[in-house]
Design a protein around this motif. Structure first.
Motif, PDB file in Angstrom:
ATOM      1  N   GLU A 123      60.951  90.224 -28.430  1.00 40.61           N
ATOM      2  CA  GLU A 123      61.271  91.538 -27.869  1.00 40.61           C
ATOM      3  C   GLU A 123      60.133  92.031 -26.975  1.00 40.61           C
ATOM      4  O   GLU A 123      59.509  91.221 -26.291  1.00 40.61           O
ATOM      5  CB  GLU A 123      61.584  92.524 -29.000  1.00 40.61           C
ATOM      6  N   GLY A 124      59.842  93.336 -27.013  1.00 42.41           N
ATOM      7  CA  GLY A 124      58.909  93.948 -26.077  1.00 42.41           C
ATOM      8  C   GLY A 124      57.488  93.451 -26.217  1.00 42.41           C
ATOM      9  O   GLY A 124      57.055  93.018 -27.294  1.00 42.41           O
ATOM     10  N   VAL A 125      56.739  93.527 -25.111  1.00 47.11           N
ATOM     11  CA  VAL A 125      55.330  93.132 -25.100  1.00 47.11           C
ATOM     12  C   VAL A 125      54.512  94.229 -24.435  1.00 47.11           C
ATOM     13  O   VAL A 125      55.008  95.002 -23.611  1.00 47.11           O
ATOM     14  CB  VAL A 125      55.103  91.794 -24.355  1.00 47.11           C
ATOM     15  N   THR A 126      53.235  94.284 -24.814  1.00 45.78           N
ATOM     16  CA  THR A 126      52.277  95.121 -24.105  1.00 45.78           C
ATOM     17  C   THR A 126      50.898  94.514 -24.264  1.00 45.78           C
ATOM     18  O   THR A 126      50.669  93.679 -25.163  1.00 45.78           O
ATOM     19  CB  THR A 126      52.287  96.578 -24.625  1.00 45.78           C
ATOM     20  N   THR A 127      49.990  94.902 -23.399  1.00 42.11           N
ATOM     21  CA  THR A 127      48.598  94.480 -23.531  1.00 42.11           C
ATOM     22  C   THR A 127      47.801  95.603 -24.171  1.00 42.11           C
ATOM     23  O   THR A 127      48.119  96.781 -24.008  1.00 42.11           O
ATOM     24  CB  THR A 127      48.002  94.136 -22.158  1.00 42.11           C
ATOM     25  N   TRP A 128      46.757  95.203 -24.902  1.00 37.11           N
ATOM     26  CA  TRP A 128      45.827  96.173 -25.473  1.00 37.11           C
ATOM     27  C   TRP A 128      44.445  95.541 -25.463  1.00 37.11           C
ATOM     28  O   TRP A 128      44.201  94.572 -26.192  1.00 37.11           O
ATOM     29  CB  TRP A 128      46.229  96.560 -26.900  1.00 37.11           C
ATOM     30  N   GLU A 129      43.587  96.053 -24.575  1.00 38.86           N
ATOM     31  CA  GLU A 129      42.250  95.489 -24.382  1.00 38.86           C
ATOM     32  C   GLU A 129      42.383  93.994 -24.077  1.00 38.86           C
ATOM     33  O   GLU A 129      42.994  93.637 -23.085  1.00 38.86           O
ATOM     34  CB  GLU A 129      41.374  95.790 -25.616  1.00 38.86           C
ATOM     35  N   ASP A 130      41.853  93.108 -24.927  1.00 39.15           N
ATOM     36  CA  ASP A 130      41.904  91.669 -24.645  1.00 39.15           C
ATOM     37  C   ASP A 130      43.027  90.973 -25.397  1.00 39.15           C
ATOM     38  O   ASP A 130      42.999  89.749 -25.572  1.00 39.15           O
ATOM     39  CB  ASP A 130      40.564  91.014 -25.021  1.00 39.15           C
ATOM     40  N   GLU A 131      44.017  91.750 -25.812  1.00 39.70           N
ATOM     41  CA  GLU A 131      45.094  91.195 -26.631  1.00 39.70           C
ATOM     42  C   GLU A 131      46.458  91.500 -26.023  1.00 39.70           C
ATOM     43  O   GLU A 131      46.603  92.393 -25.193  1.00 39.70           O
ATOM     44  CB  GLU A 131      45.031  91.763 -28.050  1.00 39.70           C
ATOM     45  N   ILE A 132      47.449  90.728 -26.466  1.00 35.06           N
ATOM     46  CA  ILE A 132      48.847  90.984 -26.144  1.00 35.06           C
ATOM     47  C   ILE A 132      49.595  91.130 -27.455  1.00 35.06           C
ATOM     48  O   ILE A 132      49.401  90.330 -28.388  1.00 35.06           O
ATOM     49  CB  ILE A 132      49.471  89.843 -25.325  1.00 35.06           C
ATOM     50  N   MET A 133      50.428  92.154 -27.563  1.00 30.59           N
ATOM     51  CA  MET A 133      51.293  92.327 -28.725  1.00 30.59           C
ATOM     52  C   MET A 133      52.725  92.027 -28.322  1.00 30.59           C
ATOM     53  O   MET A 133      53.164  92.389 -27.218  1.00 30.59           O
ATOM     54  CB  MET A 133      51.227  93.758 -29.273  1.00 30.59           C
ATOM     55  N   GLN A 134      53.456  91.380 -29.209  1.00 24.56           N
ATOM     56  CA  GLN A 134      54.857  91.063 -28.971  1.00 24.56           C
ATOM     57  C   GLN A 134      55.675  91.396 -30.208  1.00 24.56           C
ATOM     58  O   GLN A 134      55.313  91.004 -31.326  1.00 24.56           O
ATOM     59  CB  GLN A 134      55.037  89.588 -28.610  1.00 24.56           C
ATOM     60  N   LEU A 135      56.774  92.127 -30.017  1.00 26.21           N
ATOM     61  CA  LEU A 135      57.679  92.461 -31.112  1.00 26.21           C
ATOM     62  C   LEU A 135      58.740  91.383 -31.292  1.00 26.21           C
ATOM     63  O   LEU A 135      58.984  90.576 -30.388  1.00 26.21           O
ATOM     64  CB  LEU A 135      58.378  93.796 -30.830  1.00 26.21           C
ATOM     65  N   ASP A 162      45.648  86.388 -28.212  1.00 29.61           N
ATOM     66  CA  ASP A 162      44.548  86.487 -27.258  1.00 29.61           C
ATOM     67  C   ASP A 162      45.136  86.482 -25.852  1.00 29.61           C
ATOM     68  O   ASP A 162      45.979  85.639 -25.522  1.00 29.61           O
ATOM     69  CB  ASP A 162      43.594  85.302 -27.429  1.00 29.61           C
ATOM     70  N   LYS A 163      44.724  87.415 -25.025  1.00 30.20           N
ATOM     71  CA  LYS A 163      45.345  87.573 -23.713  1.00 30.20           C
ATOM     72  C   LYS A 163      45.056  86.390 -22.793  1.00 30.20           C
ATOM     73  O   LYS A 163      45.859  86.079 -21.906  1.00 30.20           O
ATOM     74  CB  LYS A 163      44.862  88.876 -23.067  1.00 30.20           C
ATOM     75  N   THR A 164      43.938  85.736 -22.992  1.00 28.90           N
ATOM     76  CA  THR A 164      43.584  84.628 -22.105  1.00 28.90           C
ATOM     77  C   THR A 164      44.220  83.320 -22.553  1.00 28.90           C
ATOM     78  O   THR A 164      44.845  82.613 -21.759  1.00 28.90           O
ATOM     79  CB  THR A 164      42.055  84.469 -22.050  1.00 28.90           C
ATOM     80  N   SER A 165      44.087  82.996 -23.832  1.00 30.61           N
ATOM     81  CA  SER A 165      44.546  81.688 -24.323  1.00 30.61           C
ATOM     82  C   SER A 165      45.944  81.699 -24.908  1.00 30.61           C
ATOM     83  O   SER A 165      46.543  80.639 -25.111  1.00 30.61           O
ATOM     84  CB  SER A 165      43.572  81.178 -25.388  1.00 30.61           C
ATOM     85  N   VAL A 182      54.947  93.356 -18.320  1.00 37.63           N
ATOM     86  CA  VAL A 182      53.694  94.075 -18.089  1.00 37.63           C
ATOM     87  C   VAL A 182      53.030  93.490 -16.850  1.00 37.63           C
ATOM     88  O   VAL A 182      52.930  92.259 -16.723  1.00 37.63           O
ATOM     89  CB  VAL A 182      52.731  93.940 -19.296  1.00 37.63           C
ATOM     90  N   TYR A 183      52.570  94.342 -15.939  1.00 41.16           N
ATOM     91  CA  TYR A 183      51.839  93.857 -14.769  1.00 41.16           C
ATOM     92  C   TYR A 183      50.398  93.561 -15.144  1.00 41.16           C
ATOM     93  O   TYR A 183      49.763  94.311 -15.890  1.00 41.16           O
ATOM     94  CB  TYR A 183      51.866  94.894 -13.647  1.00 41.16           C
ATOM     95  N   GLU A 184      49.864  92.462 -14.608  1.00 39.41           N
ATOM     96  CA  GLU A 184      48.473  92.074 -14.828  1.00 39.41           C
ATOM     97  C   GLU A 184      47.852  91.714 -13.491  1.00 39.41           C
ATOM     98  O   GLU A 184      48.287  90.756 -12.811  1.00 39.41           O
ATOM     99  CB  GLU A 184      48.394  90.876 -15.786  1.00 39.41           C
TER     100      GLU A 184
END
Length: 490
Positions: A304-316, A327-330, A258-260
């Motif tokens: 596996e796959g990752v994506t961002t959602w608002e201030d979070e990151i999800m990882q499968l 938490d996307k920052t920490s 994911v680009y940030e």
């Protein structure tokens, strides 16, 4: 023109068709009446202009003809504008009678009559008049309902299984030919009957054009699905031009990307005892932040796959059927979620998470509850496209790596159809140990990035449309249509 005569009058129906390429005798019709009339209590010098009854239906037929004529069809599509409907449905009566006398028939008819009236602020109700005693009629009505649902149209259709005979579809019922009438909320009590029906106020400015637009979309979609004989157009294949090359960790088994902004990537990596979530500096490839997935005793997750959602990151994870929320920052773990399939790729469209599981199915999940909202099956002209892997949502399309190939599928998120292929053959760096996997998109800069598992490089590429190919690449190597060198590890 098809001239007909009756005791009352002589006139002409307007008939057009797209002949079927391989099954021309299988005929499907879409129709509407072309004439209008005034009520008996209306002065003779105050005629009804007929915007709703039935310019709305006639215009929809013409729009269907305009759109569907751009494609090739195995069966015959026939478009009819009837006259004499207001005189007792006699134009269609003559047409069907002559057709039967000639030994011909039709496989299905969608008749459109009065599509534009909806009282402001009221529910977008509409009627589908079918006839249970005519085989296939109710089934056509159900196709209409399914199309409204599939394309998320703002309509509430009701199937009336013993519907009215007050339009041209009735003449087909008389000969046991499957037909329906699609009409605004005309039937039953309560209804939303047009108060300007057959009056001088039947004018375009009185109608709900948003409602009408959805009625036309539903009609065209129903007609296309009813015929179900589209010859699929060739799917365009794009090649690529390398714009920039960046370093990439050759020990990273890339599973999600994911680009940030500004100038970073979130990367999910795989392999048992080596899976991680990383923040990577694009320019240098250096890892500036990392969380090891198996950081607790006894854990054995394959990332596996990752994506961002608002201030979070999800990882499968692959086979554990467990996803993580950070938490996307920490990178602190905020929670976990479960899913009933394997986990492969993950992205989002701004409303739902979108997950692949290695099959041809993409699952749309609620980002708060992770419950499945809907799913699509991804297909191209050869059928289902399996092994969908890493995902990225780009300008209204889902981009998906297809595992063990050099191709990325561009997918319509509504229908699941592949609308384009990206052939990245020749991009894999010399000596790279594994396959293409990893797509990221910088929406602000309109930049597309790709890489692979254990690749030492990450590429910014520009897509080259068919016919403009000046990239250097090699075709896929196949034997008897089977791709070679299938790796045992994902």
């Amino acid at each position: 023109m098809a001239t007909w005569g009756d005791i009352l009058l002589t006139s002409q129906n307007v008939i057009g068709e797209i002949p079927g390429k391989t099954r021309p005798d299988d005929v499907f019709m879409i129709s509407a009446h072309l004439d209008s009339t005034s009520r008996s209590d209306t002065p003779a010098n105050d005629p009804a202009p007929g915007a709703d009854d039935n310019a709305s239906g006639a215009a929809a037929v013409l729009m269907a003809a305009d759109i569907l004529s751009q494609y090739d069809w195995d069966c015959t599509l026939r478009f009819a504008l009837w006259t004499g409907e207001e005189n007792g449905v006699i134009g269609s009566k003559a047409y069907v009678r002559d057709m039967v006398d000639a030994g011909d028939s039709v496989a299905g008819v969608l008749n459109l009559d009065m599509l534009a009236w909806n009282t402001p602020g009221s529910a977008p109700d509409m009627d589908l008049h079918a006839r249970e005693t005519v085989t296939g009629s109710v089934e056509i009505a159900q196709i209409f309902v399914d199309v409204v649902d599939l394309y998320d149209l703002d309509l509430t259709p009701e199937i009336i299984p013993d519907g009215t005979n007050r339009s041209d579809h009735y003449r087909f019922w008389q000969y046991q030919m499957p037909a329906i009438l699609a009409i605004e909320d005309y039937w039953g009590e309560p209804n939303d009957f047009n108060p300007d029906y057959h009056t001088s106020q039947d004018l375009l400015g009185n109608y709900d054009l948003d409602y009408y637009e959805d009625m036309v979309k539903a009609a065209v979609g129903t007609y296309a699905h009813l015929a179900d004989c589209l010859i699929p157009p060739e799917i365009p294949t794009y090649t690529y031009r390398v714009i920039n090359t960046y370093p990439h960790d050759p020990d990273a088994f890339t599973q999600g990307l994911v680009y940030e902004a500004p100038g970073y990537l979130y990367e999910g990596t795989g392999m048992y005892q080596a899976s991680a979530l990383r923040k990577v500096k694009l320019a240098s490839g250096s890892v500036v932040q990392e969380r090891i997935l198996n950081d607790q005793p006894g854990e054995n997750y394959f990332g596996e796959g990752v994506t961002t959602w608002e201030d979070e990151i999800m990882q499968l994870t692959w086979k554990a059927r467990t996803g993580f929320v950070y938490d996307k920052t920490s990178f602190a773990e905020l929670g976990q979620f479960a899913y009933p399939t394997e986990g492969w790729g993950l992205t989002h469209d701004g409303e739902h998470l979108i997950m692949s599981d290695g099959t041809a199915t993409l699952h749309f999940l609620d980002p708060d509850t992770f419950a499945e909202v809907r799913s699509i099956t991804v297909t191209d002209n050869d059928g289902p496209v399996v092994r969908l892997n890493e995902l990225e949502y780009i300008q209204g399309e889902i981009y998906a790596n297809v595992w063990q190939t050099n191709r990325i599928a561009r997918i319509d998120p509504v229908t699941g159809r592949v609308v384009g292929w990206i052939d990245l053959a020749g991009l894999k760096p010399e000596g790279a140990r594994n396959v293409l996997n990893g797509i990221a998109y910088d929406a602000a800069g309109d930049r597309l990035f790709v890489t692979g598992k254990y690749w030492p490089k990450l590429f910014e590429i520009e897509l080259v449309p068919p016919g403009q190919d000046n990239a250097i690449h090699l075709p896929l190597i196949t034997v008897n249509n089977q791709q070679l060198a299938i790796d045992s590890q994902r």
